[in-house]
Scaffold this active site. Sequence first.
Site, PDB file in Angstrom:
ATOM      1  N   LYS A  21      -7.659 -10.956 -13.992  1.00  0.00           N
ATOM      2  CA  LYS A  21      -8.040  -9.530 -14.096  1.00  0.00           C
ATOM      3  C   LYS A  21      -6.927  -8.763 -14.827  1.00  0.00           C
ATOM      4  O   LYS A  21      -7.193  -7.976 -15.729  1.00  0.00           O
ATOM      5  CB  LYS A  21      -8.222  -8.943 -12.702  1.00  0.00           C
ATOM      6  CG  LYS A  21      -8.272  -7.421 -12.660  1.00  0.00           C
ATOM      7  CD  LYS A  21      -8.487  -6.871 -11.282  1.00  0.00           C
ATOM      8  CE  LYS A  21      -7.240  -6.682 -10.483  1.00  0.00           C
ATOM      9  NZ  LYS A  21      -6.431  -5.495 -10.780  1.00  0.00           N
ATOM     10  N   ASN A  22      -5.682  -9.023 -14.442  1.00  0.00           N
ATOM     11  CA  ASN A  22      -4.561  -8.224 -14.959  1.00  0.00           C
ATOM     12  C   ASN A  22      -4.116  -8.609 -16.359  1.00  0.00           C
ATOM     13  O   ASN A  22      -3.269  -7.954 -16.948  1.00  0.00           O
ATOM     14  CB  ASN A  22      -3.384  -8.246 -13.981  1.00  0.00           C
ATOM     15  CG  ASN A  22      -3.720  -7.488 -12.710  1.00  0.00           C
ATOM     16  OD1 ASN A  22      -4.755  -6.815 -12.641  1.00  0.00           O
ATOM     17  ND2 ASN A  22      -2.890  -7.607 -11.695  1.00  0.00           N
ATOM     18  N   CYS A 114      -2.885   5.854  -5.052  1.00  0.00           N
ATOM     19  CA  CYS A 114      -3.767   4.857  -4.421  1.00  0.00           C
ATOM     20  C   CYS A 114      -3.075   4.342  -3.155  1.00  0.00           C
ATOM     21  O   CYS A 114      -2.024   4.818  -2.775  1.00  0.00           O
ATOM     22  CB  CYS A 114      -4.039   3.723  -5.393  1.00  0.00           C
ATOM     23  SG  CYS A 114      -2.617   2.686  -5.575  1.00  0.00           S
ATOM     24  N   ARG A 119       1.682   6.490  -7.917  1.00  0.00           N
ATOM     25  CA  ARG A 119       1.625   5.635  -9.105  1.00  0.00           C
ATOM     26  C   ARG A 119       1.932   6.466 -10.358  1.00  0.00           C
ATOM     27  O   ARG A 119       1.071   6.804 -11.127  1.00  0.00           O
ATOM     28  CB  ARG A 119       0.246   4.982  -9.230  1.00  0.00           C
ATOM     29  CG  ARG A 119      -0.193   4.136  -8.043  1.00  0.00           C
ATOM     30  CD  ARG A 119       0.552   2.852  -7.879  1.00  0.00           C
ATOM     31  NE  ARG A 119       0.304   1.882  -8.916  1.00  0.00           N
ATOM     32  CZ  ARG A 119      -0.677   0.960  -8.866  1.00  0.00           C
ATOM     33  NH1 ARG A 119      -1.527   0.983  -7.872  1.00  0.00           N
ATOM     34  NH2 ARG A 119      -0.814   0.070  -9.827  1.00  0.00           N
ATOM     35  N   ASP A 301       1.674  -8.577  -5.335  1.00  0.00           N
ATOM     36  CA  ASP A 301       0.239  -8.675  -5.035  1.00  0.00           C
ATOM     37  C   ASP A 301      -0.081  -9.737  -4.004  1.00  0.00           C
ATOM     38  O   ASP A 301      -1.166  -9.746  -3.434  1.00  0.00           O
ATOM     39  CB  ASP A 301      -0.553  -8.956  -6.321  1.00  0.00           C
ATOM     40  CG  ASP A 301      -0.509  -7.764  -7.252  1.00  0.00           C
ATOM     41  OD1 ASP A 301      -0.865  -7.925  -8.433  1.00  0.00           O
ATOM     42  OD2 ASP A 301      -0.084  -6.684  -6.800  1.00  0.00           O
ATOM     43  N   ARG A 392     -13.320  -5.438  -6.625  1.00  0.00           N
ATOM     44  CA  ARG A 392     -12.580  -4.976  -7.807  1.00  0.00           C
ATOM     45  C   ARG A 392     -11.817  -6.132  -8.445  1.00  0.00           C
ATOM     46  O   ARG A 392     -11.613  -6.168  -9.645  1.00  0.00           O
ATOM     47  CB  ARG A 392     -11.566  -3.888  -7.394  1.00  0.00           C
ATOM     48  CG  ARG A 392     -12.161  -2.544  -7.083  1.00  0.00           C
ATOM     49  CD  ARG A 392     -11.038  -1.532  -6.905  1.00  0.00           C
ATOM     50  NE  ARG A 392     -10.081  -1.710  -7.994  1.00  0.00           N
ATOM     51  CZ  ARG A 392      -8.759  -1.499  -7.862  1.00  0.00           C
ATOM     52  NH1 ARG A 392      -8.265  -1.108  -6.724  1.00  0.00           N
ATOM     53  NH2 ARG A 392      -7.936  -1.663  -8.885  1.00  0.00           N
TER      54      ARG A 392
HETATM   55  C1  EPZ Z   1       0.403  -3.813 -12.440  1.00  0.00           C
HETATM   56  O1  EPZ Z   1       0.325  -2.465 -11.991  1.00  0.00           O
HETATM   57  C2  EPZ Z   1      -0.767  -4.540 -11.777  1.00  0.00           C
HETATM   58  N1  EPZ Z   1      -2.022  -3.927 -12.210  1.00  0.00           N
HETATM   59  C3  EPZ Z   1      -0.640  -4.448 -10.258  1.00  0.00           C
HETATM   60  O2  EPZ Z   1      -1.694  -5.230  -9.701  1.00  0.00           O
HETATM   61  C4  EPZ Z   1       0.689  -5.079  -9.839  1.00  0.00           C
HETATM   62  O3  EPZ Z   1       0.841  -4.922  -8.445  1.00  0.00           O
HETATM   63  C5  EPZ Z   1       1.842  -4.355 -10.573  1.00  0.00           C
HETATM   64  O4  EPZ Z   1       1.628  -4.429 -12.005  1.00  0.00           O
HETATM   65  C6  EPZ Z   1       3.198  -4.972 -10.258  1.00  0.00           C
HETATM   66  O5  EPZ Z   1       3.204  -6.313 -10.639  1.00  0.00           O
HETATM   67  C7  EPZ Z   1      -2.553  -4.326 -13.387  1.00  0.00           C
HETATM   68  O6  EPZ Z   1      -1.990  -5.115 -14.114  1.00  0.00           O
HETATM   69  C8  EPZ Z   1      -3.878  -3.714 -13.750  1.00  0.00           C
HETATM   70  P1  EPZ Z   1       4.059  -1.101 -12.625  1.00  0.00           P
HETATM   71  P2  EPZ Z   1       1.228  -1.322 -12.729  1.00  0.00           P
HETATM   72  O7  EPZ Z   1       3.848  -0.109 -13.707  1.00  0.00           O
HETATM   73  O8  EPZ Z   1       1.227  -1.553 -14.186  1.00  0.00           O
HETATM   74  C9  EPZ Z   1       6.614   2.386 -10.715  1.00  0.00           C
HETATM   75  C10 EPZ Z   1      -3.548  -5.648  -8.377  1.00  0.00           C
HETATM   76  O9  EPZ Z   1      -3.520  -5.906  -7.179  1.00  0.00           O
HETATM   77  N2  EPZ Z   1       6.339   3.082 -11.987  1.00  0.00           N
HETATM   78  O10 EPZ Z   1       4.928  -2.283 -12.882  1.00  0.00           O
HETATM   79  O11 EPZ Z   1       0.799  -0.004 -12.230  1.00  0.00           O
HETATM   80  C11 EPZ Z   1       5.386   2.372  -9.814  1.00  0.00           C
HETATM   81  O12 EPZ Z   1       5.342   3.531  -9.032  1.00  0.00           O
HETATM   82  C12 EPZ Z   1      -2.687  -4.535  -8.930  1.00  0.00           C
HETATM   83  O13 EPZ Z   1      -4.192  -6.295  -9.240  1.00  0.00           O
HETATM   84  C13 EPZ Z   1       6.980   4.276 -12.253  1.00  0.00           C
HETATM   85  O14 EPZ Z   1       7.788   4.771 -11.460  1.00  0.00           O
HETATM   86  O15 EPZ Z   1       2.652  -1.673 -12.128  1.00  0.00           O
HETATM   87  C14 EPZ Z   1       5.572   1.154  -8.957  1.00  0.00           C
HETATM   88  O16 EPZ Z   1       6.397   1.452  -7.849  1.00  0.00           O
HETATM   89  C15 EPZ Z   1      -2.147  -3.693  -7.827  1.00  0.00           C
HETATM   90  N3  EPZ Z   1       6.709   4.945 -13.421  1.00  0.00           N
HETATM   91  C16 EPZ Z   1       6.309   0.197  -9.872  1.00  0.00           C
HETATM   92  O17 EPZ Z   1       6.846   0.994 -10.956  1.00  0.00           O
HETATM   93  C17 EPZ Z   1       5.814   4.439 -14.352  1.00  0.00           C
HETATM   94  O18 EPZ Z   1       5.609   5.070 -15.416  1.00  0.00           O
HETATM   95  C18 EPZ Z   1       5.426  -0.894 -10.439  1.00  0.00           C
HETATM   96  O19 EPZ Z   1       4.534  -0.312 -11.324  1.00  0.00           O
HETATM   97  C19 EPZ Z   1       5.158   3.222 -14.049  1.00  0.00           C
HETATM   98  C20 EPZ Z   1       5.439   2.556 -12.869  1.00  0.00           C
END
Ligand code: EPZ
Length: 415
Positions: A21-22, A114, A119, A301, A392
């Site tokens: 998915k990701n 969420c 986020r 995850d 999802r």
């Molecule tokens: C991706 O989310 C995945 N989603 C998530 O999977 C996964 O848990 C996550 O990466 C971490 O591996 C998809 O790929 C669609 P991040 P993403 O940006 O991109 C902070 C699932 O279960 N952050 O690395 O949103 C944020 O708050 C989902 O399939 C900022 O502060 O992850 C978080 O604490 C859930 N500012 C951390 O970084 C930003 O601009 C990780 O976020 C962006 C992120």
Amino acid sequence: MLGLCRRTEKLEGAVQISGSKNAALPILSACLLTDEKCVIRNVPDLEDVRVMFALLRKMGKTIKFEKNIAQVSGRLRSGVLPEKLVRKLRASVLVMGPVLSRLGEGSFALPGGCALGERPIDIHLGGLKAMGASYSILRGRMIFMRQALRGAHIKFSFPSVGATENLLMASSCAGGVTVIENASVEPEIGDLCLFLRAMGVGITRKGSSYTVKGRACLGGADFTVMPDRIEAGTFLLAAASVGGRVRVDSARPAHLGALLTKLRATGVKISKKGNSLTVNSPKIIKPVNIVTGHYPAFPTDLQPLWAVYMLRASGRSSIKDKIFPARFMYVDELKRLGASMVLKNAVLMINKSRLSGTNIYACDLRAAAAMIIAGLMAEGETRVYELRHLFRGYENFFIKLRKLGANVSMEKVKK
Ligand code: EPZ
């Protein structure tokens, strides 16, 4: 829908892992970078993927999806990202990069929070601004003024997965060269880079730095999405938690190093043959602590699934999530089953527990899978509500579990 789960003595047999998915979500978004036809194979048939299809159609794309193959064609006509689709799919922010790279302008609804906690997208926006983008926020939307993006040297404050994907796509059609430092190196981003290269983008990676040479016109590509490492990890942990012997096929063992190391430390026997992993769950499970982190560390995850597994361990274990420190909303629901867990200073302590079935509510897609597995471990019947979260991110989850002998079924919630 709700899931009915009854105690299952063991899981036996083989399970086929679906496409990631990701990886599929950013790759589908990258199809906006060209008006030529793209064929994307091994796309999982999931709610999140169908919302991404709706988004691409809104922006002018035509999509044909059958037998896990998506054919994407048509001209990018609009850079407007509707709020209702953003609220349904957080990953919809991934269209910002391609839209701004191609059109230089766009209007995107701000994403919501969420169950995993806040986020923000400040890292995404900081990178886009460095490339010359400018926007104002009006009535919950980010309105980007018309401005062609140009190459920049960007250093992320945090290796955000989504921000790395967005900036790789933003630089794909931008003039000049873009360097992105302190970026994420998750396998799904590797898949996105393979797809972008197939479209004609010049991308190289050294450690956690990417260098992208943009091209105004990119071609279409025929691409097969990698297997879903989180789904593979989910089934490995289901077998370890419930007991028995399960073979997980079309996995990518190289993507699961951290999980396999931790599983072996608990006493589970794991054998590898090509892209198959076989797990044999022993009678006694040793308690093992985990701390989640960026790839190749233990993936956030899978931490809800690990928490359920440790309920079987003969002693105390702990979980700390350095990616989503608040990702423990599922704990109260597991406590309703009798789980002995204590959350203190964002560290979850887990003790061996005897579980007995009752009604519980899923709060996010990985927690939904964890609760179903907990229901297989509990005496009696467990009813897992809010199954929409599960659909999802897991394709045919109940069919796959039943094939392994799990005593599970689904039924409509009576109004
Ligand atoms: C991706 O989310 C995945 N989603 C998530 O999977 C996964 O848990 C996550 O990466 C971490 O591996 C998809 O790929 C669609 P991040 P993403 O940006 O991109 C902070 C699932 O279960 N952050 O690395 O949103 C944020 O708050 C989902 O399939 C900022 O502060 O992850 C978080 O604490 C859930 N500012 C951390 O970084 C930003 O601009 C990780 O976020 C962006 C992120």
